[in-house]
Every structure is written in C-alpha cells, then in structure tokens.
Design a protein around this motif. Structure first.
Motif, PDB file in Angstrom:
ATOM      1  N   PHE A 112       0.833  -1.215   0.106  1.00  0.00           N
ATOM      2  CA  PHE A 112       0.102  -0.001   0.063  1.00  0.00           C
ATOM      3  C   PHE A 112       0.751   1.266   0.135  1.00  0.00           C
ATOM      4  O   PHE A 112       0.618   2.214  -0.594  1.00  0.00           O
ATOM      5  CB  PHE A 112      -0.794   0.033   1.228  1.00  0.00           C
ATOM      6  N   ASP A 113       1.886   1.177   0.700  1.00  0.00           N
ATOM      7  CA  ASP A 113       2.853   2.222   0.786  1.00  0.00           C
ATOM      8  C   ASP A 113       3.480   2.978  -0.550  1.00  0.00           C
ATOM      9  O   ASP A 113       3.485   3.919  -0.707  1.00  0.00           O
ATOM     10  CB  ASP A 113       4.003   2.281   1.559  1.00  0.00           C
ATOM     11  N   GLY A 114       3.798   1.893  -1.352  1.00  0.00           N
ATOM     12  CA  GLY A 114       4.222   1.990  -2.687  1.00  0.00           C
ATOM     13  C   GLY A 114       3.152   2.590  -3.676  1.00  0.00           C
ATOM     14  O   GLY A 114       3.378   3.568  -4.431  1.00  0.00           O
ATOM     15  N   TRP A 115       1.824   2.110  -3.435  1.00  0.00           N
ATOM     16  CA  TRP A 115       0.798   2.721  -4.197  1.00  0.00           C
ATOM     17  C   TRP A 115       0.563   3.945  -3.756  1.00  0.00           C
ATOM     18  O   TRP A 115       0.184   4.940  -4.580  1.00  0.00           O
ATOM     19  CB  TRP A 115      -0.240   1.807  -4.001  1.00  0.00           C
ATOM     20  N   ASN A 116       0.551   4.455  -2.590  1.00  0.00           N
ATOM     21  CA  ASN A 116       0.199   5.523  -1.758  1.00  0.00           C
ATOM     22  C   ASN A 116       1.368   6.776  -2.611  1.00  0.00           C
ATOM     23  O   ASN A 116       1.039   7.828  -2.686  1.00  0.00           O
ATOM     24  CB  ASN A 116       0.151   5.604  -0.517  1.00  0.00           C
ATOM     25  N   ALA A 117       2.674   6.206  -2.442  1.00  0.00           N
ATOM     26  CA  ALA A 117       3.528   7.146  -3.001  1.00  0.00           C
ATOM     27  C   ALA A 117       3.299   7.377  -4.339  1.00  0.00           C
ATOM     28  O   ALA A 117       3.429   8.499  -5.113  1.00  0.00           O
ATOM     29  CB  ALA A 117       5.124   6.361  -2.867  1.00  0.00           C
ATOM     30  N   ALA A 118       2.866   6.186  -5.328  1.00  0.00           N
ATOM     31  CA  ALA A 118       2.605   6.691  -6.628  1.00  0.00           C
ATOM     32  C   ALA A 118       1.433   7.365  -6.637  1.00  0.00           C
ATOM     33  O   ALA A 118       1.422   8.388  -7.458  1.00  0.00           O
ATOM     34  CB  ALA A 118       2.188   5.115  -7.363  1.00  0.00           C
ATOM     35  N   LEU A 119       0.540   7.473  -6.072  1.00  0.00           N
ATOM     36  CA  LEU A 119      -0.574   8.535  -5.858  1.00  0.00           C
ATOM     37  C   LEU A 119       0.230   9.985  -5.800  1.00  0.00           C
ATOM     38  O   LEU A 119      -0.420  10.872  -6.414  1.00  0.00           O
ATOM     39  CB  LEU A 119      -1.521   8.712  -4.813  1.00  0.00           C
ATOM     40  N   ARG A 120       1.192  10.338  -4.791  1.00  0.00           N
ATOM     41  CA  ARG A 120       1.904  11.433  -4.586  1.00  0.00           C
ATOM     42  C   ARG A 120       2.694  12.101  -5.739  1.00  0.00           C
ATOM     43  O   ARG A 120       2.895  13.356  -5.641  1.00  0.00           O
ATOM     44  CB  ARG A 120       2.444  11.341  -3.315  1.00  0.00           C
ATOM     45  N   THR A 121       2.772  11.205  -6.789  1.00  0.00           N
ATOM     46  CA  THR A 121       3.632  11.803  -7.701  1.00  0.00           C
ATOM     47  C   THR A 121       2.342  12.634  -8.955  1.00  0.00           C
ATOM     48  O   THR A 121       2.955  13.409  -9.461  1.00  0.00           O
ATOM     49  CB  THR A 121       3.975  10.426  -8.939  1.00  0.00           C
ATOM     50  N   GLY A 122       1.257  12.269  -8.729  1.00  0.00           N
ATOM     51  CA  GLY A 122       0.154  12.929  -9.444  1.00  0.00           C
ATOM     52  C   GLY A 122       0.179  12.535 -10.927  1.00  0.00           C
ATOM     53  O   GLY A 122      -0.503  13.212 -11.694  1.00  0.00           O
TER      54      GLY A 122
END
Length: 165
Positions: free
Chosen positions: A47-57
């Motif tokens: 999930f942390d990797g997915w959430n970090a991907a979200l933060r890239t926009g």
C-alpha cells in the motif's frame, strides 16, 4: 466482464468476508517447491508504494501498480475499470484531489508465495482543486495482489465509502 474476471471478483469478495471473520489460518505444504510466502508486513507495505505513486500526481505511474488484466472498483466512480485505459482515466480524475491515503485498519491474508489479499479501512485526505478545502473520506478496501514476473501487482482493487451512520 469475462468469466475469469467474475470468478476472481467473487473469490476476492468471499475471501475478504472469510478473512474478516477468521483470526488466522495456517496452511503448510511440506516438501513443496513453491516460492516462500511473503510476510503479512511485506504485503501490507505494498500500500505504501501505491500511496507514493498517488503522490506523484501521475495516473500512468499509479496504473503501473496494476496488472494488465486488473479490475478496479473505485471509491468515487460508478464505472468498473477492467483495463489500463480505464484505470488511468479514473486516476487522472482522482489525482486532481491530491489524495493522501492512510490505513486505519488492515487485515492481510497471505495465500501463497505469489498471492495475497489486504483488506480493511483507509482514509483519504482530499483537497478540492477549486477551493483548496480539505475533506477526509473513509472507505473500505480490498487489494488482491499477485506476483507476476517477480513483481507484486494489484489484480483486484475494490474501494467503497463507509456507509453513513
């Protein structure tokens, strides 16, 4: 929706229900040559990797976390997304709200060395792109992961807002 996709979605739903009602289930396969199982912590960290991907926009970067045949049942859309183009389309709109996710509760069920389910509750802080106003949306989630070519991919992702009251 193909028969395989319907079956997979039914299995994810059934597994999520069983997982929520089960403290733990242990399965051993003595002498098998299957890949070693990941830990629950390793699966929860996906999930942390997915959430970090979200933060890239970047919707393309988020979509890279999903398998080519993934199914996405998103929180803020009534459309079932069953291909990369649909997943990218959803995230192009969702990312406008600058989502920041946080798990509230997680239940991980490692099925074998190549598949696992992470289900629970998460909360997203969303920022209105016009007003800058922030709001928090809590939702139930289920991620079904499969290891494909050595990389963990989301094959099913279901997210639904918590019911009122």
């Amino acid at each position: 929706m193909t028969r395989t996709t319907r079956i997979r979605a039914a299995l994810v739903t059934a597994t999520a229900v069983v997982t929520a009602a089960t403290v733990s289930v242990g399965v051993s396969a003595a002498g098998s040559e299957k890949p070693s199982k990941p830990t629950k912590k390793q699966i929860a960290a996906l999930f942390d990797g997915w959430n970090a991907a979200l933060r890239t926009g970047d919707a393309e970067i988020v979509a890279d976390r999903y398998a080519k045949d993934a199914v996405l049942l998103p929180t803020v859309s009534n459309k079932v997304r069953t291909d990369r183009a649909g997943i990218v389309d959803y995230f192009e709109h969702f990312l406008q709200n600058k989502p920041v996710g946080k798990k509230v509760r997680t239940i991980v069920n490692v099925l074998d060395g190549d598949s696992a389910i992470d289900t629970g509750v998460y909360a997203f802080t969303l920022t209105d792109p016009d007003t800058g106003e922030k709001r928090v949306v809590e939702a139930r989630y289920t991620y079904e992961y499969e290891k494909r070519d050595g990389v963990w991919k989301i094959v099913n992702h279901h997210s639904s807002a918590m019911p009122e009251g």
